[in-house]
Design an enzyme around this catalytic site. Structure first.
Site, short mmCIF file in Angstrom:
data_model
loop_
_atom_site.label_atom_id
_atom_site.label_comp_id
_atom_site.label_asym_id
_atom_site.label_seq_id
_atom_site.Cartn_x
_atom_site.Cartn_y
_atom_site.Cartn_z
N CYS A 171 0.80 -1.32 0.07
CA CYS A 171 0.08 0.15 -0.11
C CYS A 171 0.61 1.47 0.06
CB CYS A 171 -1.07 -0.08 1.21
SG CYS A 171 -2.33 1.21 1.00
N HIS A 174 -3.36 -5.14 0.25
CA HIS A 174 -3.00 -5.74 1.70
C HIS A 174 -3.31 -7.37 1.45
CE1 HIS A 174 -2.76 -2.00 3.80
NE2 HIS A 174 -3.67 -1.59 3.04
N GLU A 200 -1.74 -9.46 3.12
CA GLU A 200 -1.64 -10.14 4.63
C GLU A 200 -3.13 -10.53 5.12
OE1 GLU A 200 -1.76 -5.46 5.33
OE2 GLU A 200 -1.12 -6.93 3.78
#
Length: 543
Positions: free
Chosen positions: A381, A515, A517
């Site tokens: 990001c 993102h 994750e």
């Protein structure tokens, strides 16, 4: 009809209700049941999207674009079930909905009150979108006795009566502290907490007792007697060596068996816990160690990067290595020598997402260090945006390159995204508008270049990942940036929004606007993190 498991907490906060809910959901899944886990938060924010990470930890984003509590990340990581916007509700959202209806006249002149209007709205949320679900676990935030949680406690009391006691149980998480000076475990806080919950109309069926020392049979019997539950329903919950050992630990203590007993289910199959045993085997028997530096803004509170921390850990599991994370405050990098001293021992560098200008120069310096020293680099990001600004300043001859997020600039390499397409149509935003819920949120598709590093990592050219941002790399600078060797290998399907960047001439240099994750799991590590840690392993053998 779905069966309900209501999870409350007492004595103190931070006892691990979220991990308990996630672990119990995983155990019920392992027995072949379908589950959905929900979080009911009593605070008055509509969602955690505008809250400081130091206040509330990370904001977890769902596929359908909700900004939610970080516990939903635990739910997904442990069960693999994608969370929905309907899986997290706050008092703020409940009251916002009720006041909107009242202003429209939907209540036909009635006096709007906590009972029945607020409690009815909470129950509607708890029962929404449950087709095909065997068990729905509802975690109530905060602790029993908090003023703000009272409407939620009342709502679940009413709901238990509505669906029938055979279809709803209560699990209460409490603390059994150890007083070192006396050398004793104290059960009185648990007794008082259960008494408080009972006074509100809810008799718990199971007590999960957090403790630092083994809970002797005598103490379990004492708690059971005073709290009006079976001795077998007093489940000790000691600190675990890893959060991923919690499902196995709770199973050994009989939590899932006791839940099934409370529902009168006697024919449930034994759980298949093979994947959890495999995860623990990898955790306990690493074949090496790598050091990854995370250069961020909120490193003083690791919960601000909870999903990121877990995804790095999962990348280690995929490579059978232990990942040592060094949290580096980007704001403390005052000059290049200071930065180099901190970064030289690292096997890989990651610059995560964030908001605001503070620490940005340290992040840009970290990108430059990784690029020049050929150290594996991962930008997420804002981290990808910093990689583009670093290339513009130091390689493309644009020293004034910056982002409009930090203020007016003559070279807006990164700028406010004002419109983008969604399934609902064109979305538009304006500078100076509301902050809450106005970003590009949720899952969006991206198309990856054939033969690019990132397409090889994914093993496919079309991907879907979750976003949470207001600013994008300015497409008008893409050509200048690509002249520096920075390749925009991923774009939105319409070709308008840059999604990924990489450097083919680097050992491992990838930036993504989304993102990744948020979608990583211990038994299914995200491919980007698995590849990033593999590059760190290779780097560790060179230093």
């Amino acid at each position: 009809m779905a069966r309900y498991i209501f999870i409350t907490g007492g004595v103190v906060s931070s006892l691990g209700k979220g991990l308990m809910a996630a672990s119990l959901g995983a155990l019920l899944q392992a027995r072949g049941y379908s589950v959905r886990i929900r979080k009911l938060d009593p605070y008055l924010n509509v969602d955690p999207g505008t809250m400081s990470p130091y206040q509330h930890g990370e904001v977890y984003v769902t596929d359908d674009g909700a900004e939610t509590d970080l516990d939903l990340g635990h739910y997904e990581r442990f069960t693999g079930v994608p969370s929905l916007q309907s899986d997290n509700v706050t008092s703020g959202r409940i009251y916002q909905s009720i006041i909107t209806k009242e202003r429209r006249g939907d209540y036909l002149g009635a006096t709007v009150q906590v009972i029945p209007h607020v409690t009815d709205a909470i129950q509607e949320f708890a029962q929404d979108q449950l087709d095909g679900i065997d068990f729905v676990l509802c975690e109530i935030g905060g602790t029993v006795g908090d003023i703000e949680s009272l409407p939620f406690i009342e709502a679940i009391r009413q709901l238990r009566n509505e669906v029938g006691r055979e279809n709803a149980i209560s699990v209460h998480v409490t603390l059994v502290p150890y007083i070192a000076a006396a050398g004793e475990l104290k059960t009185k806080p648990t007794q008082h907490s259960v008494r408080e919950l009972t006074s509100l109309g809810i008799q718990p069926d199971i007590l999960l007792c957090r403790c630092e020392h083994d809970l002797p049979d005598g103490e379990r019997a004492k708690i059971a007697q005073f709290c009006n539950v079976r001795k077998e329903a007093v489940i000790p919950a000691l600190d675990a060596s890893s959060i991923y050992n919690v499902p196995l630990q709770y199973h050994e203590q009989g939590l899932d068996a006791e839940v099934l007993h409370a529902f009168g289910i006697a024919d449930a199959p034994e759980p298949d816990l093979a994947r959890w045993h495999d995860v623990m085997e990898r955790i306990e028997n690493p074949e090496g160690e790598v050091i990854v530096g995370v250069v961020g803004k909120y490193v003083g509170l690791q919960d601000a990067y909870k999903s990121l921390q877990e995804a790095l850990f999962h990348g280690g599991l995929a490579n059978r290595v232990k990942v040592q994370v060094r949290w580096l405050d980007a704001e403390l990098f005052e000059d290049d020598r200071d930065l180099a001293a901190k970064l030289e021992p690292l096997h890989a560098i990651l610059v995560p997402g964030g908001f605001g200008e503070r620490g940005s120069e340290g992040k840009i310096g970290s990108v430059k260090f990784a690029r020049e020293r050929d150290v594996p680099f991962f930008g997420i990001c804002l981290g990808m945006q910093m990689a583009c600004i670093e290339a513009a300043r130091n390689m493309a001859g644009i020293p004034a390159a910056s982002t409009t997020e930090f203020g007016e600039t003559s070279e807006p390499v990164v700028g406010l995204i004002t419109e983008w397409m969604t399934e609902e149509g064109l979305q538009k935003r304006e500078a100076g508008g509301d902050l809450g819920g106005t970003m590009r949120l949720g899952a969006y598709d991206a198309v990856l270049q054939q033969g690019s590093r990132i397409s090889e990592i994914y093993g496919e050219r079309e991907i879907s990942e979750r976003h949470r941002h207001r600013y994008e790399v300015n497409k008008s600078y893409v050509e200048s940036l690509e002249d520096t060797g920075l390749i925009f290998a991923g774009m939105s399907p319409d070709g308008e929004l840059p999604e990924t960047v990489e450097r083919p001439d680097h050992s491992w240099f990838v930036g993504v606007q989304y993102h990744p994750e948020l979608k990583s799991k211990p038994f299914d590590p995200h491919p980007l993190f698995a590849s990033f840690i593999a590059a760190a392993v290779k780097q560790s053998r060179l230093v």
